[in-house]
Design a protein around this motif. Structure first.
Motif, PDB file in Angstrom:
ATOM      1  N   ASP A 261      -8.997  -1.314  -3.207  1.00 24.89           N
ATOM      2  CA  ASP A 261     -10.085  -1.072  -4.164  1.00 24.89           C
ATOM      3  C   ASP A 261      -9.644  -0.162  -5.307  1.00 24.89           C
ATOM      4  O   ASP A 261     -10.089  -0.306  -6.448  1.00 24.89           O
ATOM      5  CB  ASP A 261     -11.298  -0.451  -3.454  1.00 24.89           C
ATOM      6  N   ASP A 262      -8.755   0.809  -4.983  1.00 23.45           N
ATOM      7  CA  ASP A 262      -8.272   1.716  -6.027  1.00 23.45           C
ATOM      8  C   ASP A 262      -7.446   0.967  -7.062  1.00 23.45           C
ATOM      9  O   ASP A 262      -7.472   1.283  -8.257  1.00 23.45           O
ATOM     10  CB  ASP A 262      -7.442   2.843  -5.404  1.00 23.45           C
ATOM     11  N   ILE A 263      -6.688  -0.033  -6.604  1.00 25.16           N
ATOM     12  CA  ILE A 263      -5.892  -0.853  -7.513  1.00 25.16           C
ATOM     13  C   ILE A 263      -6.824  -1.702  -8.385  1.00 25.16           C
ATOM     14  O   ILE A 263      -6.630  -1.828  -9.595  1.00 25.16           O
ATOM     15  CB  ILE A 263      -4.924  -1.760  -6.720  1.00 25.16           C
ATOM     16  N   MET A 264      -7.851  -2.254  -7.771  1.00 22.69           N
ATOM     17  CA  MET A 264      -8.776  -3.126  -8.494  1.00 22.69           C
ATOM     18  C   MET A 264      -9.546  -2.389  -9.586  1.00 22.69           C
ATOM     19  O   MET A 264     -10.005  -2.990 -10.560  1.00 22.69           O
ATOM     20  CB  MET A 264      -9.768  -3.756  -7.513  1.00 22.69           C
ATOM     21  N   ASN A 265      -9.695  -1.084  -9.438  1.00 22.58           N
ATOM     22  CA  ASN A 265     -10.467  -0.308 -10.404  1.00 22.58           C
ATOM     23  C   ASN A 265      -9.640   0.208 -11.580  1.00 22.58           C
ATOM     24  O   ASN A 265     -10.165   0.923 -12.440  1.00 22.58           O
ATOM     25  CB  ASN A 265     -11.147   0.872  -9.698  1.00 22.58           C
ATOM     26  N   LEU A 266      -8.362  -0.130 -11.633  1.00 20.05           N
ATOM     27  CA  LEU A 266      -7.529   0.283 -12.763  1.00 20.05           C
ATOM     28  C   LEU A 266      -7.906  -0.519 -14.011  1.00 20.05           C
ATOM     29  O   LEU A 266      -8.234  -1.705 -13.933  1.00 20.05           O
ATOM     30  CB  LEU A 266      -6.044   0.062 -12.443  1.00 20.05           C
ATOM     31  N   LEU A 267      -7.817   0.149 -15.159  1.00 16.75           N
ATOM     32  CA  LEU A 267      -8.111  -0.519 -16.429  1.00 16.75           C
ATOM     33  C   LEU A 267      -6.819  -1.029 -17.057  1.00 16.75           C
ATOM     34  O   LEU A 267      -5.801  -0.333 -17.061  1.00 16.75           O
ATOM     35  CB  LEU A 267      -8.812   0.450 -17.388  1.00 16.75           C
ATOM     36  N   LEU A 268      -6.861  -2.225 -17.596  1.00 17.97           N
ATOM     37  CA  LEU A 268      -5.685  -2.866 -18.191  1.00 17.97           C
ATOM     38  C   LEU A 268      -6.020  -3.378 -19.590  1.00 17.97           C
ATOM     39  O   LEU A 268      -7.056  -4.029 -19.785  1.00 17.97           O
ATOM     40  CB  LEU A 268      -5.243  -4.044 -17.308  1.00 17.97           C
ATOM     41  N   PHE A 269      -5.151  -3.048 -20.556  1.00 16.74           N
ATOM     42  CA  PHE A 269      -5.324  -3.594 -21.904  1.00 16.74           C
ATOM     43  C   PHE A 269      -4.999  -5.084 -21.857  1.00 16.74           C
ATOM     44  O   PHE A 269      -3.916  -5.478 -21.448  1.00 16.74           O
ATOM     45  CB  PHE A 269      -4.394  -2.875 -22.886  1.00 16.74           C
ATOM     46  N   LEU A 270      -5.957  -5.912 -22.263  1.00 22.56           N
ATOM     47  CA  LEU A 270      -5.785  -7.363 -22.117  1.00 22.56           C
ATOM     48  C   LEU A 270      -6.045  -8.074 -23.445  1.00 22.56           C
ATOM     49  O   LEU A 270      -7.167  -8.498 -23.734  1.00 22.56           O
ATOM     50  CB  LEU A 270      -6.745  -7.882 -21.045  1.00 22.56           C
ATOM     51  N   PRO A 271      -5.002  -8.251 -24.260  1.00 25.59           N
ATOM     52  CA  PRO A 271      -5.152  -9.045 -25.483  1.00 25.59           C
ATOM     53  C   PRO A 271      -5.233 -10.528 -25.128  1.00 25.59           C
ATOM     54  O   PRO A 271      -5.284 -10.891 -23.946  1.00 25.59           O
ATOM     55  CB  PRO A 271      -3.876  -8.717 -26.258  1.00 25.59           C
TER      56      PRO A 271
ATOM     57  N   LYS B 264       0.834  -1.198   0.000  1.00 29.13           N
ATOM     58  CA  LYS B 264       0.000   0.000   0.000  1.00 29.13           C
ATOM     59  C   LYS B 264       0.870   1.250   0.000  1.00 29.13           C
ATOM     60  O   LYS B 264       0.473   2.294  -0.493  1.00 29.13           O
ATOM     61  CB  LYS B 264      -0.916   0.004   1.228  1.00 29.13           C
ATOM     62  N   ILE B 265       2.062   1.120   0.602  1.00 32.56           N
ATOM     63  CA  ILE B 265       3.034   2.209   0.610  1.00 32.56           C
ATOM     64  C   ILE B 265       3.997   1.998  -0.561  1.00 32.56           C
ATOM     65  O   ILE B 265       4.515   0.909  -0.754  1.00 32.56           O
ATOM     66  CB  ILE B 265       3.831   2.244   1.929  1.00 32.56           C
ATOM     67  N   ASP B 266       4.232   3.035  -1.334  1.00 29.99           N
ATOM     68  CA  ASP B 266       5.175   2.997  -2.466  1.00 29.99           C
ATOM     69  C   ASP B 266       4.711   2.105  -3.611  1.00 29.99           C
ATOM     70  O   ASP B 266       5.522   1.726  -4.461  1.00 29.99           O
ATOM     71  CB  ASP B 266       6.578   2.552  -2.017  1.00 29.99           C
ATOM     72  N   SER B 267       3.418   1.769  -3.670  1.00 30.87           N
ATOM     73  CA  SER B 267       2.939   0.990  -4.811  1.00 30.87           C
ATOM     74  C   SER B 267       3.078   1.786  -6.102  1.00 30.87           C
ATOM     75  O   SER B 267       3.277   1.223  -7.180  1.00 30.87           O
ATOM     76  CB  SER B 267       1.474   0.584  -4.607  1.00 30.87           C
ATOM     77  N   ASP B 268       3.019   3.123  -5.974  1.00 28.66           N
ATOM     78  CA  ASP B 268       3.172   3.973  -7.155  1.00 28.66           C
ATOM     79  C   ASP B 268       4.633   4.070  -7.597  1.00 28.66           C
ATOM     80  O   ASP B 268       4.931   4.691  -8.604  1.00 28.66           O
ATOM     81  CB  ASP B 268       2.609   5.373  -6.883  1.00 28.66           C
TER      82      ASP B 268
ATOM     83  N   ALA C 210       1.841   3.896 -12.482  1.00 30.59           N
ATOM     84  CA  ALA C 210       2.421   4.675 -11.380  1.00 30.59           C
ATOM     85  C   ALA C 210       1.707   6.020 -11.261  1.00 30.59           C
ATOM     86  O   ALA C 210       1.346   6.456 -10.161  1.00 30.59           O
ATOM     87  CB  ALA C 210       3.911   4.876 -11.597  1.00 30.59           C
ATOM     88  N   ASP C 211       1.501   6.690 -12.395  1.00 27.35           N
ATOM     89  CA  ASP C 211       0.808   7.980 -12.372  1.00 27.35           C
ATOM     90  C   ASP C 211      -0.632   7.818 -11.910  1.00 27.35           C
ATOM     91  O   ASP C 211      -1.155   8.626 -11.143  1.00 27.35           O
ATOM     92  CB  ASP C 211       0.830   8.618 -13.769  1.00 27.35           C
ATOM     93  N   LYS C 212      -1.279   6.758 -12.387  1.00 27.41           N
ATOM     94  CA  LYS C 212      -2.672   6.526 -12.007  1.00 27.41           C
ATOM     95  C   LYS C 212      -2.795   6.201 -10.525  1.00 27.41           C
ATOM     96  O   LYS C 212      -3.705   6.663  -9.835  1.00 27.41           O
ATOM     97  CB  LYS C 212      -3.260   5.396 -12.845  1.00 27.41           C
ATOM     98  N   LEU C 213      -1.856   5.404 -10.017  1.00 22.82           N
ATOM     99  CA  LEU C 213      -1.876   5.052  -8.600  1.00 22.82           C
ATOM    100  C   LEU C 213      -1.600   6.262  -7.720  1.00 22.82           C
ATOM    101  O   LEU C 213      -2.203   6.429  -6.658  1.00 22.82           O
ATOM    102  CB  LEU C 213      -0.856   3.949  -8.313  1.00 22.82           C
ATOM    103  N   TYR C 214      -0.692   7.112  -8.166  1.00 24.09           N
ATOM    104  CA  TYR C 214      -0.312   8.286  -7.371  1.00 24.09           C
ATOM    105  C   TYR C 214      -1.522   9.170  -7.087  1.00 24.09           C
ATOM    106  O   TYR C 214      -1.625   9.777  -6.022  1.00 24.09           O
ATOM    107  CB  TYR C 214       0.770   9.092  -8.090  1.00 24.09           C
ATOM    108  N   ASN C 215      -2.431   9.239  -8.045  1.00 28.30           N
ATOM    109  CA  ASN C 215      -3.628  10.069  -7.864  1.00 28.30           C
ATOM    110  C   ASN C 215      -4.534   9.554  -6.754  1.00 28.30           C
ATOM    111  O   ASN C 215      -5.395  10.278  -6.256  1.00 28.30           O
ATOM    112  CB  ASN C 215      -4.417  10.139  -9.180  1.00 28.30           C
ATOM    113  N   HIS C 216      -4.341   8.270  -6.370  1.00 33.41           N
ATOM    114  CA  HIS C 216      -5.174   7.679  -5.320  1.00 33.41           C
ATOM    115  C   HIS C 216      -4.478   7.637  -3.960  1.00 33.41           C
ATOM    116  O   HIS C 216      -5.091   7.256  -2.969  1.00 33.41           O
ATOM    117  CB  HIS C 216      -5.572   6.251  -5.709  1.00 33.41           C
TER     118      HIS C 216
END
Length: 311
Positions: A71-81, A3-7, A52-58
């Protein structure tokens, strides 16, 4: 993921050797649906993509206690081919990732061994450390309970800011004049040699700007009339094993100022000191080449991230 430094990339895949291990509440564990997701693909996307940028905002909380929610991590969108495409992408990244790790390991090993006591052999006079310094000071930390002491304009060095055997120009945190006044932190002039006296015992850097430090760092202000700043820094680096051996502690090892000052320093003429420094620094170009190699691999990874929309 921490939770700390995940960004900052504080994440990892749990290896088989740690199956069944216990983690604290600061480390949410995510069970990945491997039917859909290639583990390495996910790891590399989180490590090198724009997450990293997206996580920093949370990130929320005070300095050094800034955390992100699971929950903030779970809500990230990932390109998944498809998994096949994921595997191909992760294989490309893995080649560059290995180069980066190898370069970082080589840089660390070379930096640890770039100087040896044999570089200082000669029939020189020896002086106690305090006799070749104008002053030796330890630092301090303003109270975290008062946030008015932080986010000022006075650079405040922590061990994480160290550039081993190099200059420090920027610090992660800065304190205010009130923070300085109401703590044992002290302003040290640029050119001061910083020595870690807690945890990573004996790490060495030089201040490239006027700054203060926390209590885990001692500042050596060299008397440049008798000893060169770089010469003293390199010799202090050879004392790291001695200081480590002398360190003691319950929660983390440390050395006190008495132990720090207990050593003697060979003091040849300044011209001889300069020649010794030049000889040591002639070994530096290999670092630059390794850094270039690392930077190239990071650029390649960034290009791959761009192809999948993660930059």
């Amino acid at each position: 993921m921490s939770k700390i430094d995940s960004d900052k990339g504080a994440l990892a895949i749990v290896p088989k050797e740690l199956d069944g291990a216990i983690v604290s509440s600061d480390f949410p564990v995510f069970k990945v649906d491997t039917n859909k997701t290639d583990l390495k693909y996910l790891d590399y996307c989180l490590r090198y993509g724009n997450f990293a940028d997206k996580l920093y905002n949370h990130v929320k909380g005070t300095t050094n206690r800034r955390r992100i929610k699971a929950d903030d991590i779970m809500n990230l969108l990932l390109f998944l081919p498809s998994k096949e495409e994921q595997a191909l992408i992760s294989a490309r990244i893995e080649k560059q990732h290995k180069i980066i790790l190898h370069a970082e390991d080589s840089i660390k090993a070379l930096r640890d061994g770039i100087v040896d006591k044999s570089d200082f052999e000669g029939n020189w006079d020896y002086k106690y450390l305090q006799d070749v310094c104008i002053d030796i000071k330890s630092g301090g930390t303003p109270s975290r309970a008062n946030m008015e002491y932080f986010n000022g304009d006075i650079p405040w060095v922590k061990i994480s800011d160290f550039n081993e055997l190099d200059y420090i120009y920027k610090t992660e945190e800065k304190i205010t004049q009130d923070g300085l006044t109401n703590s044992s932190a002290k302003i040290l002039p640029k050119g001061t040699i910083l020595v870690s006296i807690f945890a990573t015992i004996g790490s060495i850097s030089i201040l490239g700007v006027d700054a203060c430090t926390n209590q885990a760092i001692a500042g050596l202000i060299p008397d440049t009339k008798i000893i060169s700043t770089e010469y003293l820094m390199y010799y202090m680096h050879t004392l790291k094993p001695y200081y480590t051996l002398k360190s003691r502690g319950v929660t983390q090892n440390n050395i006190n100022m008495r132990i720090l000052k207990s050593v003697k320093i060979p003091v040849p003429p300044l011209e001889t000191q300069s020649n010794i420094v030049k000889n040591i620094e002639s070994r530096q170009p290999i670092f630059k080449e390794l850094e270039k190699t690392k930077d190239r691999s990071l650029r390649v990874i960034n290009e791959i991230m761009g192809e999948i929309g993660l930059v």
